[in-house]
Design a protein around this motif. Sequence first.
Motif: not given
Length: 309
Positions: A87-101
């Motif tokens: 659960i937490n690995a997937g959630a953090i991975a999603a953060h690092y696959g997306s972008v920071s505007v």
Amino acid sequence: MIDAVVAFFILGILAQLLGAKLSFPDGLYKTLSLFLMVAIGLKGGIALQQHIDPALLTMSLAVVAFGLLLPLVAYPLLRYFGQLDKINAGAIAAHYGSVSVATYAVAVALLEAANIAYEAYFPLFVVLLEMPAIVVGLVLAKGSLKVINRTFVKKELIANQSILIMVGSLIIGFVGGESVQKLTPFFVELFSGVLALFLLKMGLVAGEQLGTLKKNSIFLISFAILMPMLGGLAGTGLGVILGLSAGGLALMAVLGASASYIAVPAAMKESLPEANAGMSITASLGITFPFNVLLGVPFFIALGQYLGA
């Protein structure tokens, strides 16, 4: 010399660490982030009026594939080296696959201050990279494609605030023609000033997150620095393949290096409430964002100039 816009971020961190009582009016942070998303979207739409061609479609598909790949790189690092649950690995991975505007905005401000040209259609890539990682992260966390249902697509992809505002602004900039020019005095000429205020607030928030680092493992800190470098170098490689300019190489690297702390946390809170949101925010906002603003972005700009020379 430190760019004046970035200096406001440092000021915010110092103010927080020194215990200064700097308070922003309620809702100002959301207003500033909304301004940045609209401004970036409009600039991208205006650029598309002049640069749209078949090659851009191929590049866009490559960028989407890049967004799908990044969380697949982050997940095994978190799962097997960090010993995090799915659960937490997937959630953090999603953060690092997306972008920071905001990280992208800082990179644009630094490039323009140094008179380094870049491809004007990059806001389109920012929009495209918001979505794939959310999908991949949830699939990794749940271990099933069943999480991608009609409700999820509507609420988290189509109606997600960040995605909706940026996509909508990009379309308005594209179809608005000459009428869009009357918006530029506000959304273009004031961009750096608004970004400076936003970074001041981000500095205060990042300073608060720094206090929680002692409660987290060495692995989380290491990951939050290593992953941006891996993503940034991968983005540089993609930029070389796509034949981007020196500024384009830098921006593609920054997109790969940044981690979302607006769009993805909102999606994870709704679709993955059992995940530890504090862990994700500490990594993306408390470690990765300051690292990128102070070190990562200047490094990738220099790398882009070296490779694009």
